[in-house]
Scaffold this active site. Structure first.
Site, short mmCIF file in Angstrom:
data_model
loop_
_atom_site.label_atom_id
_atom_site.label_comp_id
_atom_site.label_asym_id
_atom_site.label_seq_id
_atom_site.Cartn_x
_atom_site.Cartn_y
_atom_site.Cartn_z
N HIS A 173 0.98 -1.33 -0.01
CA HIS A 173 -0.12 0.07 -0.14
C HIS A 173 0.97 1.26 -0.16
CE1 HIS A 173 0.37 0.38 4.50
NE2 HIS A 173 0.74 -1.10 4.37
N ALA A 174 0.14 2.56 0.42
CA ALA A 174 1.16 3.69 0.06
C ALA A 174 2.46 3.88 0.62
CB ALA A 174 0.15 4.79 0.40
#
Lengths: 570, 88
Positions: free
Chosen positions: B15-16
């Site tokens: 994810h980010a």
């Protein structure tokens, strides 16, 4: 001079130059270019300027708000520095012979479409980050200015359509003396933030951004809800005088800092504060709060990309309990859903989110989340005077289920050798009419009630508090509301329990006399309202207010009630 | 050229935050650093590319490093992947 009228959202008077926090026009048209290299150089320049600007904002945010808040700009910088982004733009310029602005929007469009099509809400929201960065680059290409509140370096009044919580958090109190917005009401996020930042604000003026230009001299009168644009010297002088008087009054109130809250005939009540994070404690103590009446724990869950761990929560709760040094602290369990969403916890779209799967309903369904929070609360309980409160309780069964889970987790912790306080009170928010009506039955099982008036009014009047068109139905003085409040207070007293109130109504100068008369025990409000309310209650006689309340309950309309209060309490 | 195959173990996927860490680790190197998965290729110096792969727990990818400083780059990136518990 032009005068605008809005809603007085936060006390005080501010006079300064206007700073418009309004997004510029970023419309792009496609143009054919001939000099590819020159156009590509414009891309490099705009990117360099954007990166410089973002670095500055990141730095300022880090200094003022901390690493966590600055992280978003770190993410924006990564996008602005992305080699594939600049590569794709330059390629587009060379192949299609188009202007940089158009190339940017085309390239960004494809990235945004890609992210928006993902089956993960978190990733879909990243599309917004990409658009944000793209707008910044575009503004540099177009030579227009994107306002950036964290960069303000002189004293100003911020003028905006609305302020999001993150925009409000970026406002620097040294420079932003006040603000005024087109939309919003006393309970909108911007208004609540203004009171916690302690800056005067007038919201809901309708036309602030169309009337006020950058650099206009603006007076924001957060006491009356008036906004004056380019006033003459006489008016400015009069308002400076008014500001001085207000400051003197605040000094007078400050003398009540360490006093108990007593009515003129000696009845004691408790004035406590609503908080959203351990950072608010300082304000509670500075304004003479006798405790915390509502700790909104959802802010622990917001503005991040995963659930807070049990330890993270434990530390936050412990900090608040220790900070209040034995004074009561009511912590509300997670109230998410409705208008409050978490990017990492995808919830289906609902037709009526305020009537939907939120707060305790969600927590009873997602017990993994609920139990983690309860464990953190229980572990923190020995560090102060903790009271746990469940939000949005509609039936006794919900309360029983929530309490059973709490007791189960407590037993688990005790079995594991953890220390848990034996004196934690367990109460509920009363914000759903069914619960107010059944308060006598609830009172036998809960330790306390706290009336959440913002929602209680919304549900009783069937009026969405986010909808401006029905905002006239937000009527705290409506006898229907007062009667419900009375039922709850009476029911609790009959069982030897207590009732608090944690909606905006508890700090409203015209509601306080009525609530004192109805027998409310605890008033929870923005910290900045506490001393003013203590001063007000000192001047009120409980006996007289009982008579006023009895009369008010029999009146026909909210206006009649307000009129009556104004007659009696000068 | 150096390559290695990985399987994502982080329950939240890449994810980010880990994507940003990977990009930050890869950017200083001159070598071309890519992730290959299911017919898609991402430039590891591009946050948009890496996030667009949307690698989930259990998906596999190949790290491919090619260039003058490939040894150092390969070591830095694999070290991060393993130490941050992203993939194995």
């Amino acid at each position: 001079m032009i005068q605008l009228t809005g809603i007085a959202a936060s006390d005080g008077i501010a006079i300064a130059k206007a700073y418009r926090l309004v997004q510029p026009d970023l419309t792009v048209s496609q143009k054919v270019i001939s000099d590819v290299e020159a156009e590509q150089k414009r891309v490099d320049d705009a990117l360099a300027q954007s990166i410089e600007e973002l670095t500055g904002i990141q730095q300022l945010t880090r200094e003022k708000l901390g690493e966590e808040e600055a992280a978003i700009f770190g993410a924006h910088l990564l996008v602005a520095n992305d080699p594939e982004l600049v590569g794709a733009m330059k390629q587009k310029i060379a192949e299609a012979m188009v202007n940089a602005e158009y190339a940017l929007t085309e390239v960004v469009k494809s990235f945004v479409a890609l992210f928006e099509s993902m089956d993960n809400e978190y990733m879909r929201e990243r599309a917004a980050d990409i658009k944000d960065v793209s707008n910044r680059i575009l503004a540099h290409l177009l030579g227009v200015h994107i306002p950036n509140p964290s960069n303000i370096q002189e004293q100003v009044i911020v003028v905006a359509d609305d302020l999001t919580p993150s925009e409000t958090a970026q406002l620097n109190r040294d420079f932003v003396l006040g603000f005024t917005t087109n939309i919003g009401g006393r309970t909108s996020h911007s208004a609540i933030m203004a009171r916690s930042l302690e800056i005067p604000a007038v919201v809901g003026t309708g036309t602030a951004t169309t009337t006020i230009q950058d650099g206009d001299i603006v007076i924001v009168d957060g006491l009356t809800g008036n906004v004056l644009v380019n006033p003459d010297e006489e008016v400015v002088a009069a308002y400076r005088q008014k500001a001085t008087e207000f400051a003197a009054q605040q000094e007078e109130w400050a003398k009540l800092l360490n006093e108990k809250t007593l009515s003129s005939d000696g009845t004691q009540v408790e004035l406590v504060a609503n908080i959203g994070s351990p950072n608010d404690l300082d304000g509670v103590l500075r304004h003479g709060g006798e405790g915390v009446g509502l700790y909104r724990t959802e802010f622990l869950y917001m503005g991040r990309d995963n659930l807070p761990t049990e330890d993270e929560q434990f530390i936050a709760y412990k900090t608040v309990l220790e900070g209040m040094d034995g004074k009561p602290v009511v912590i509300r369990t997670l109230d998410i859903g409705g208008d409050k969403h978490l990017p990492y916890l995808p919830l289906p779209e609902e037709m009526n989110p305020f009537l939907g799967h939120r707060a305790i309903r969600l927590c009873l369904d997602r017990q993994d989340i609920f139990r983690t929070q309860l464990r953190a609360l229980l572990r923190a309980s020995n560090y102060g005077n903790l009271k746990i409160m469940f939000p949005m309780i509609a039936t006794l069964q919900e309360f029983r289920s929530a309490k059973a889970i709490l007791l189960e987790e407590k037993a688990n912790l005790l079995a594991a050798g953890e220390a848990v306080s034996e004196t934690i009170e367990i109460g509920i928010m009363v914000e759903i009419p069914s619960t107010a009506v059944m308060a006598d039955t609830f009172a036998k099982e809960v330790d306390f009630f706290s009336i959440g008036t913002n929602d209680l009014i919304q549900y009783t009047m069937a009026a969405d508090r986010m909808n401006e068109k029905v905002s006239y139905l937000y009527q705290p003085y409506n006898p229907a509301i007062l009667r419900l409040v009375k039922m709850v207070i009476d029911a609790s007293h009959k069982e030897g329990k207590w009732t608090g109130m944690c909606g905006e109504m508890a700090g409203d100068e015209h509601a306080v006399p009525l609530l004192l008369g109805l027998g409310l025990d605890e008033f929870s409000m923005s910290a900045t309202s506490i001393l003013k309310t203590r001063s007000l209650i000192k001047r009120l006689s409980k006996v007289d207010m009982q008579a006023l309340a009895t009369e008010a309950l029999q009146l026909a309309t909210a206006d009649e009630v307000l009129e009556k209060v104004k007659q009696i309490v000068k | 050229m150096k390559t290695q195959q990985f399987t994502v173990v982080d329950p939240q996927g890449i994810h980010a935050r880990p994507a940003s860490q990977l990009v930050a680790a890869a950017t200083p190197f001159a070598s071309t650093i890519e992730l290959h998965t299911a017919g898609k290729v991402a430039n590891l110096k591009s946050i948009l590319n890496v996030m667009a792969l949307a690698l989930k727990q259990g998906s596999s990818f190949t790290l491919q490093v090619d260039g003058a400083d490939e040894a150092q780059a390969f070591e830095a990136v694999t070290k991060l992947i393993v130490e941050a518990g992203l993939a194995k």
